[in-house]
Design an enzyme around this catalytic site. Structure first.
Site, PDB file in Angstrom:
ATOM      1  N   ASP A  34       0.836  -1.206   0.000  1.00  0.00           N
ATOM      2  CA  ASP A  34       0.000   0.000   0.000  1.00  0.00           C
ATOM      3  C   ASP A  34       0.869   1.255   0.000  1.00  0.00           C
ATOM      4  O   ASP A  34       1.976   1.258   0.534  1.00  0.00           O
ATOM      5  CB  ASP A  34      -0.920  -0.024   1.233  1.00  0.00           C
ATOM      6  CG  ASP A  34      -2.081   0.946   1.098  1.00  0.00           C
ATOM      7  OD1 ASP A  34      -2.389   1.369  -0.038  1.00  0.00           O
ATOM      8  OD2 ASP A  34      -2.675   1.294   2.135  1.00  0.00           O
ATOM      9  N   GLY A  35       0.321   2.299  -0.604  1.00  0.00           N
ATOM     10  CA  GLY A  35       0.997   3.603  -0.574  1.00  0.00           C
ATOM     11  C   GLY A  35       1.507   4.078  -1.929  1.00  0.00           C
ATOM     12  O   GLY A  35       2.201   5.087  -2.001  1.00  0.00           O
ATOM     13  N   ARG A  74       0.015   7.599  -2.738  1.00  0.00           N
ATOM     14  CA  ARG A  74       0.602   8.670  -1.929  1.00  0.00           C
ATOM     15  C   ARG A  74       2.056   8.938  -2.319  1.00  0.00           C
ATOM     16  O   ARG A  74       2.516  10.070  -2.299  1.00  0.00           O
ATOM     17  CB  ARG A  74       0.489   8.328  -0.438  1.00  0.00           C
ATOM     18  CG  ARG A  74      -0.888   8.674   0.118  1.00  0.00           C
ATOM     19  CD  ARG A  74      -1.185   7.979   1.397  1.00  0.00           C
ATOM     20  NE  ARG A  74      -1.450   6.552   1.162  1.00  0.00           N
ATOM     21  CZ  ARG A  74      -1.394   5.631   2.119  1.00  0.00           C
ATOM     22  NH1 ARG A  74      -1.052   5.980   3.348  1.00  0.00           N
ATOM     23  NH2 ARG A  74      -1.669   4.389   1.841  1.00  0.00           N
ATOM     24  N   TRP A  75       2.749   7.875  -2.731  1.00  0.00           N
ATOM     25  CA  TRP A  75       4.126   8.077  -3.203  1.00  0.00           C
ATOM     26  C   TRP A  75       4.112   8.966  -4.454  1.00  0.00           C
ATOM     27  O   TRP A  75       4.913   9.907  -4.564  1.00  0.00           O
ATOM     28  CB  TRP A  75       4.768   6.720  -3.534  1.00  0.00           C
ATOM     29  CG  TRP A  75       6.177   6.864  -4.034  1.00  0.00           C
ATOM     30  CD1 TRP A  75       7.321   6.901  -3.282  1.00  0.00           C
ATOM     31  CD2 TRP A  75       6.579   7.020  -5.403  1.00  0.00           C
ATOM     32  NE1 TRP A  75       8.416   7.073  -4.090  1.00  0.00           N
ATOM     33  CE2 TRP A  75       7.990   7.155  -5.407  1.00  0.00           C
ATOM     34  CE3 TRP A  75       5.905   7.083  -6.621  1.00  0.00           C
ATOM     35  CZ2 TRP A  75       8.735   7.323  -6.583  1.00  0.00           C
ATOM     36  CZ3 TRP A  75       6.639   7.254  -7.796  1.00  0.00           C
ATOM     37  CH2 TRP A  75       8.028   7.368  -7.774  1.00  0.00           C
ATOM     38  N   HIS A 130       2.073   3.101  -9.099  1.00  0.00           N
ATOM     39  CA  HIS A 130       1.875   1.661  -9.309  1.00  0.00           C
ATOM     40  C   HIS A 130       3.044   1.083 -10.104  1.00  0.00           C
ATOM     41  O   HIS A 130       3.555   0.002  -9.799  1.00  0.00           O
ATOM     42  CB  HIS A 130       0.557   1.399 -10.051  1.00  0.00           C
ATOM     43  CG  HIS A 130      -0.651   1.822  -9.278  1.00  0.00           C
ATOM     44  ND1 HIS A 130      -0.810   1.540  -7.948  1.00  0.00           N
ATOM     45  CD2 HIS A 130      -1.763   2.511  -9.645  1.00  0.00           C
ATOM     46  CE1 HIS A 130      -1.972   2.050  -7.522  1.00  0.00           C
ATOM     47  NE2 HIS A 130      -2.551   2.642  -8.534  1.00  0.00           N
ATOM     48  N   SER A 147     -10.942  -7.229  -4.001  1.00  0.00           N
ATOM     49  CA  SER A 147     -12.287  -7.299  -4.588  1.00  0.00           C
ATOM     50  C   SER A 147     -13.002  -5.953  -4.467  1.00  0.00           C
ATOM     51  O   SER A 147     -13.988  -5.709  -5.157  1.00  0.00           O
ATOM     52  CB  SER A 147     -13.104  -8.429  -3.925  1.00  0.00           C
ATOM     53  OG  SER A 147     -12.914  -8.450  -2.526  1.00  0.00           O
ATOM     54  N   ARG A 155     -12.556   1.852  -7.630  1.00  0.00           N
ATOM     55  CA  ARG A 155     -11.694   2.990  -8.015  1.00  0.00           C
ATOM     56  C   ARG A 155     -12.116   3.548  -9.376  1.00  0.00           C
ATOM     57  O   ARG A 155     -12.833   2.879 -10.122  1.00  0.00           O
ATOM     58  CB  ARG A 155     -10.236   2.518  -8.064  1.00  0.00           C
ATOM     59  CG  ARG A 155      -9.742   2.182  -6.689  1.00  0.00           C
ATOM     60  CD  ARG A 155      -8.258   1.974  -6.667  1.00  0.00           C
ATOM     61  NE  ARG A 155      -7.834   1.721  -5.307  1.00  0.00           N
ATOM     62  CZ  ARG A 155      -6.606   1.868  -4.848  1.00  0.00           C
ATOM     63  NH1 ARG A 155      -5.649   2.263  -5.660  1.00  0.00           N
ATOM     64  NH2 ARG A 155      -6.324   1.616  -3.589  1.00  0.00           N
ATOM     65  N   LEU A 177      10.741 -20.846  -4.493  1.00  0.00           N
ATOM     66  CA  LEU A 177       9.878 -19.845  -3.860  1.00  0.00           C
ATOM     67  C   LEU A 177       8.521 -19.904  -4.550  1.00  0.00           C
ATOM     68  O   LEU A 177       8.459 -19.977  -5.776  1.00  0.00           O
ATOM     69  CB  LEU A 177      10.488 -18.443  -4.035  1.00  0.00           C
ATOM     70  CG  LEU A 177       9.591 -17.247  -3.671  1.00  0.00           C
ATOM     71  CD1 LEU A 177       9.362 -17.179  -2.156  1.00  0.00           C
ATOM     72  CD2 LEU A 177      10.226 -15.925  -4.122  1.00  0.00           C
ATOM     73  N   ARG A 202      -4.846  -1.866   8.964  1.00  0.00           N
ATOM     74  CA  ARG A 202      -6.043  -2.684   8.769  1.00  0.00           C
ATOM     75  C   ARG A 202      -5.720  -3.809   7.794  1.00  0.00           C
ATOM     76  O   ARG A 202      -4.713  -3.778   7.089  1.00  0.00           O
ATOM     77  CB  ARG A 202      -7.222  -1.840   8.282  1.00  0.00           C
ATOM     78  CG  ARG A 202      -6.953  -1.002   7.034  1.00  0.00           C
ATOM     79  CD  ARG A 202      -8.207  -0.201   6.620  1.00  0.00           C
ATOM     80  NE  ARG A 202      -7.883   0.725   5.548  1.00  0.00           N
ATOM     81  CZ  ARG A 202      -7.871   2.059   5.674  1.00  0.00           C
ATOM     82  NH1 ARG A 202      -8.170   2.608   6.831  1.00  0.00           N
ATOM     83  NH2 ARG A 202      -7.569   2.834   4.648  1.00  0.00           N
ATOM     84  N   SER A 215      -8.025  -4.905   5.408  1.00  0.00           N
ATOM     85  CA  SER A 215      -8.659  -4.639   4.102  1.00  0.00           C
ATOM     86  C   SER A 215      -9.080  -5.920   3.366  1.00  0.00           C
ATOM     87  O   SER A 215      -8.835  -6.053   2.166  1.00  0.00           O
ATOM     88  CB  SER A 215      -7.740  -3.781   3.225  1.00  0.00           C
ATOM     89  OG  SER A 215      -7.497  -2.526   3.820  1.00  0.00           O
TER      90      SER A 215
HETATM   91  C1  IPE Z   1      -5.483  -2.851  -0.046  1.00  0.00           C
HETATM   92  O1  IPE Z   1      -5.145  -1.527  -0.303  1.00  0.00           O
HETATM   93  C2  IPE Z   1      -5.508  -3.636  -1.303  1.00  0.00           C
HETATM   94  C3  IPE Z   1      -4.224  -3.767  -2.001  1.00  0.00           C
HETATM   95  C4  IPE Z   1      -3.064  -3.349  -1.633  1.00  0.00           C
HETATM   96  C5  IPE Z   1      -4.325  -4.473  -3.237  1.00  0.00           C
HETATM   97  P1  IPE Z   1      -6.241  -0.383  -0.406  1.00  0.00           P
HETATM   98  O2  IPE Z   1      -5.481   0.892  -0.523  1.00  0.00           O
HETATM   99  O3  IPE Z   1      -7.209  -0.689  -1.466  1.00  0.00           O
HETATM  100  O4  IPE Z   1      -6.972  -0.496   1.013  1.00  0.00           O
HETATM  101  P2  IPE Z   1      -7.913   0.524   1.781  1.00  0.00           P
HETATM  102  O5  IPE Z   1      -9.022   0.902   0.866  1.00  0.00           O
HETATM  103  O6  IPE Z   1      -7.082   1.733   2.136  1.00  0.00           O
HETATM  104  O7  IPE Z   1      -8.347  -0.216   3.000  1.00  0.00           O
HETATM  105  C1  IPE Z   2      -1.778   0.082  -3.342  1.00  0.00           C
HETATM  106  O1  IPE Z   2      -1.510   1.452  -3.403  1.00  0.00           O
HETATM  107  C2  IPE Z   2      -1.972  -0.514  -4.716  1.00  0.00           C
HETATM  108  C3  IPE Z   2      -3.331  -0.988  -5.007  1.00  0.00           C
HETATM  109  C4  IPE Z   2      -4.327  -1.007  -4.183  1.00  0.00           C
HETATM  110  C5  IPE Z   2      -3.549  -1.479  -6.331  1.00  0.00           C
HETATM  111  P1  IPE Z   2      -2.691   2.491  -3.372  1.00  0.00           P
HETATM  112  O2  IPE Z   2      -3.091   2.786  -4.773  1.00  0.00           O
HETATM  113  O3  IPE Z   2      -3.774   2.051  -2.485  1.00  0.00           O
HETATM  114  O4  IPE Z   2      -1.953   3.762  -2.761  1.00  0.00           O
HETATM  115  P2  IPE Z   2      -2.550   4.826  -1.742  1.00  0.00           P
HETATM  116  O5  IPE Z   2      -3.123   4.074  -0.587  1.00  0.00           O
HETATM  117  O6  IPE Z   2      -3.590   5.588  -2.500  1.00  0.00           O
HETATM  118  O7  IPE Z   2      -1.375   5.661  -1.376  1.00  0.00           O
HETATM  119 MG    MG Z   3      -4.198   2.348  -0.537  1.00  0.00          MG
END
Ligand code: IPE
Ligand code: IPE
Ligand code: MG
Length: 264
Positions: free
Chosen positions: A26-27, A30-31, A43, A72, A77, A137, A197, A199
């Site tokens: 995740d992130g 924001r990055w 991504h 899921s 998005r 692996l 969390r 998620s």
């Molecule tokens: C969780 O990340 C799903 C994946 C990393 C694929 P999200 O960014 O979608 O999760 P929430 O919505 O913040 O809980």
């Molecule tokens: C996780 O990064 C990748 C996917 C859920 C596909 P995010 O796209 O959720 O990144 P943030 O949470 O918006 O920073």
């Molecule tokens: Mg996210």
């Protein structure tokens, strides 16, 4: 099929290096924002971290790496982002599978794949088949995956497999039908990006996993950050319901199956 220790029915072995690491990557968004780039750039950059993690796991003797790539709920998005993510998935599969194969990595994809375009489904199938004989692996990508979906589909398949049976179900009846029945439960769960969390990731399998949360954004997560998570993991006392005193007085042994049976 191989039967793995269940964290509720057995006491799994306590190992200094986790056998199975599961990560919520995740992130990325924001990055990208931090670098004044479109979300998609995050991504794309996140794929580099995936390569780094595969290398780290190979070097450290970790047997299973599971990555949450698309939940899921991620269909919610914006359409543009979803479609770019699908394109990225296709491109990465095409580009990386040869290298994975060369390095002895077995690729598996879990989730409700029926929702994907037929081309992507075929590519997933071919990539899994190409690497099916590898065992250094096991890299699992969770795509259109949800923990609730998994428990439901496993329940459905368990009932179908035992049409005559009424009640008296045991967890061992269900687990062979879960999407990740080929792997032990994750020892270590990592979530980057600061949220604490699950998620809807591996709900069943995370029952006794050690949960590690870091503020580091996925594109910036590297070998050093991974080693910090592994060092944290080594310090954990995995009691699986027992007391510290019990752990100190008895070396880890496999306990008899004492989990309750569930009558339907
Ligand atoms: C969780 O990340 C799903 C994946 C990393 C694929 P999200 O960014 O979608 O999760 P929430 O919505 O913040 O809980
Ligand atoms: C996780 O990064 C990748 C996917 C859920 C596909 P995010 O796209 O959720 O990144 P943030 O949470 O918006 O920073
Ligand atoms: Mg996210």
């Amino acid at each position: 099929m191989q039967r793995f220790a269940s964290s509720t029915r057995d006491v799994p072995p306590a190992l200094a290096v986790p056998r199975h690491v599961a990560i919520i990557m995740d992130g990325n968004g924001r990055w990208a924002k931090k670098h004044l780039l479109p979300r998609f750039a995050g991504h794309r950059r996140g794929v580099q971290t995936v390569r780094t993690m595969v290398r780290c796991c190979l070097e450290r003797g970790i047997e299973y790496l599971t990555l949450f790539a698309f939940s899921s709920e991620n269909w919610r998005r914006p359409q543009d982002e979803v479609s770019l993510l699908m394109q990225l998935f296709v491109r990465v599969l095409k580009e990386e599978v040869r290298k994975l194969d060369r390095n002895g990595v077995r690729l598996r994809v879990i989730g409700d794949l029926a929702r994907f375009e037929p081309d992507l489904q075929a590519l997933i199938d071919a990539s899994e088949q190409r690497t099916a004989a590898n065992s250094r692996l096991v890299l699992t990508i969770a795509a259109n995956y949800g923990g609730r979906w998994d428990i439901l589909q496993a329940t459905r398949r368990m009932l179908l497999a035992n049409p005559e049976r009424r009640g008296d179900w045991d967890e061992a009846d269900l687990t062979p039908h879960l999407a990740m029945s080929y792997a032990p439960e994750p020892d270590l769960f990592i979530r980057t990006g600061g949220e604490q969390r699950i998620s809807n990731f591996l709900l069943w399998q995370l029952a006794y996993s050690e949960l590690y949360f870091t503020e580091v954004l996925w594109p910036e997560f590297d070998a050093l950050a991974f080693d910090a998570a592994l060092a944290w993991y080594r310090q954990r006392e995995r009691r699986f319901g027992r007391t510290s005193e019990q752990l100190l007085s008895a070396p880890p042994a496999s306990a008899p199956a004492t989990g309750p049976r569930v009558d339907a």
